[in-house]
Design a protein around this motif. Sequence first.
Motif, PDB file in Angstrom:
ATOM      1  N   ALA A 227       0.813  -1.220   0.056  1.00  0.00           N
ATOM      2  CA  ALA A 227      -0.061  -0.093   0.075  1.00  0.00           C
ATOM      3  C   ALA A 227       0.756   1.226  -0.122  1.00  0.00           C
ATOM      4  N   SER A 228       2.113   1.114   0.316  1.00  0.00           N
ATOM      5  CA  SER A 228       2.940   2.450   0.070  1.00  0.00           C
ATOM      6  C   SER A 228       3.299   2.396  -1.129  1.00  0.00           C
ATOM      7  N   GLN A 229       3.370   1.680  -2.054  1.00  0.00           N
ATOM      8  CA  GLN A 229       4.090   1.547  -3.509  1.00  0.00           C
ATOM      9  C   GLN A 229       2.974   2.275  -4.487  1.00  0.00           C
ATOM     10  N   GLU A 230       3.625   3.159  -5.384  1.00  0.00           N
ATOM     11  CA  GLU A 230       2.791   3.448  -6.613  1.00  0.00           C
ATOM     12  C   GLU A 230       2.662   2.311  -7.476  1.00  0.00           C
ATOM     13  N   ALA A 231       3.954   1.567  -7.804  1.00  0.00           N
ATOM     14  CA  ALA A 231       4.077   0.494  -8.567  1.00  0.00           C
ATOM     15  C   ALA A 231       5.366   0.005  -8.473  1.00  0.00           C
ATOM     16  N   ALA A 232       5.643  -1.378  -9.312  1.00  0.00           N
ATOM     17  CA  ALA A 232       6.729  -2.157  -9.210  1.00  0.00           C
ATOM     18  C   ALA A 232       8.239  -1.249  -9.194  1.00  0.00           C
ATOM     19  N   PRO A 233       9.202  -1.746  -8.579  1.00  0.00           N
ATOM     20  CA  PRO A 233      10.543  -1.113  -8.265  1.00  0.00           C
ATOM     21  C   PRO A 233      10.807  -0.673  -9.777  1.00  0.00           C
ATOM     22  N   GLY A 234      11.479   0.535  -9.830  1.00  0.00           N
ATOM     23  CA  GLY A 234      11.971   0.853 -11.340  1.00  0.00           C
ATOM     24  C   GLY A 234      10.836   1.421 -12.277  1.00  0.00           C
ATOM     25  N   GLU A 235       9.612   1.482 -11.846  1.00  0.00           N
ATOM     26  CA  GLU A 235       8.636   1.794 -12.610  1.00  0.00           C
ATOM     27  C   GLU A 235       7.442   2.918 -12.085  1.00  0.00           C
ATOM     28  N   SER A 236       8.032   3.374 -11.119  1.00  0.00           N
ATOM     29  CA  SER A 236       7.138   4.506 -10.648  1.00  0.00           C
ATOM     30  C   SER A 236       7.904   5.637 -10.250  1.00  0.00           C
ATOM     31  N   SER A 237       7.384   6.707  -9.754  1.00  0.00           N
ATOM     32  CA  SER A 237       8.163   8.069  -9.765  1.00  0.00           C
ATOM     33  C   SER A 237       9.399   8.131  -8.949  1.00  0.00           C
ATOM     34  N   LEU A 238       9.562   6.960  -8.117  1.00  0.00           N
ATOM     35  CA  LEU A 238      10.685   6.634  -7.323  1.00  0.00           C
ATOM     36  C   LEU A 238      11.940   6.331  -8.269  1.00  0.00           C
ATOM     37  N   GLY A 239      11.636   6.004  -9.517  1.00  0.00           N
ATOM     38  CA  GLY A 239      12.752   5.736 -10.416  1.00  0.00           C
ATOM     39  C   GLY A 239      13.376   4.315  -9.862  1.00  0.00           C
ATOM     40  N   TYR A 240      14.764   4.136 -10.304  1.00  0.00           N
ATOM     41  CA  TYR A 240      15.359   2.855  -9.904  1.00  0.00           C
ATOM     42  C   TYR A 240      15.575   2.420  -8.490  1.00  0.00           C
ATOM     43  N   ALA A 241      14.491   2.468  -7.819  1.00  0.00           N
ATOM     44  CA  ALA A 241      14.758   2.283  -6.383  1.00  0.00           C
ATOM     45  C   ALA A 241      14.816   0.676  -6.181  1.00  0.00           C
TER      46      ALA A 241
END
Length: 396
Positions: A227-241
């Motif tokens: 629930a804290s994520q927008e989308a899968a790692p590397g595919e959200s506004s967080l970039g390559y988290a």
Amino acid sequence: MRKIITLSAMLLMCVLSFAQQALWGGAAVISPEIHENNTVSFRLKAPKAVRVQVTGDFLPTQKIKTPYGEFDGPGAADLTEKDGVWEFTTPQPLKPELYSYTFLVDGLKINDPSNVYMIRDVASVTNVFIIGGERADLYKVNKVPHGTVAKVWYNSPTLGMDRRLTVYTPAGYETSGKRYPVFYLLHGMGGDENAWSELGRTAQILDNLIAQGKAKPMIVVMTNGNASQEAAPGESSLGYAPASMQLPKTMEGSFETAFPDVVNFIDRTYRTLKNKQNRAIAGLSMGGFHSMHISKQYPDMFNYVGLFSAAIMPGKDVKSPIYDNLEAKLKTQFDKKPALYWIAIGKTDFLYQANTDYRKMLDEKGYKYEYFETGEGHIWKNWRIYLSEFAPKLFK
């Protein structure tokens, strides 16, 4: 003159061939090589290595201790070296299955440079290959009508963010004009909205089951259960988290509370049959936990419930109204007589006892459910089996 031209052409071809080999890393090493009898050879060119092993789920499992508990992990086998190329061939034919593997070179884990096919599971990337036949043919792309897989963004007012889903629509959805039942399929801890489509082979399984007449055409919605994520790692506004299993807001009530946002979006956006009789929910591990608690929290939302190797209860320190009054909520849910409540788990799964205790409680209350048990433990091999068994039972 003609001889000079011919010689020049041959030299040019040799130079181009050499250049191409240099560009792509030298002469090809075939790995994995699947033989006619379904034994498999693995090869790695590593002339300076001292020890090379292959580790994968085609080998006998071993217990691995992690911060999250003790899990079944893949074993390892030694390769032997000849002229700088290391090789291992399985002593026995492999059974039909989708397998994953990596190499260990002097203790360093690397992917097979000869195999471009790889899958990410949380923070691990492994090579994959398929031995066809039997159930594994469901995991292959066959010559059948194909559905569509889309990555779709939606707004969750409850969580206050835009989030992403993976949505499978069956073959013919775009032109049929029909309305379809919906199956919500949830991943495990550390997974995301890509897990079921990539590791679980959902589109291939549904395409094949539907083509065989074993499953009804349905929409499958694969959510992001963190629930804290927008989308899968590397595919959200967080970039390559970095990908991680240690994420906030996973099993503390937020995802369950916000789940009606997902259902409302799907019903607004797709041609769905908007009633309990045409909705199903299932998930693996954490996703099974979410499926259990969502289905009891909203007893008029889902007529089909699947718990695949499910976690059952929240941690001792977790406080949320979602998990309060468990027995009363289950009574309400089962009084409404769901069409199917399906529990599946492997014999060596670390959650086996928790599922046994939960089934005992359901038995004591007289609540009807179906139980499906496999060998082995908390692994994708089992979860693909469970999906291929559960989907044909839906919307009958």
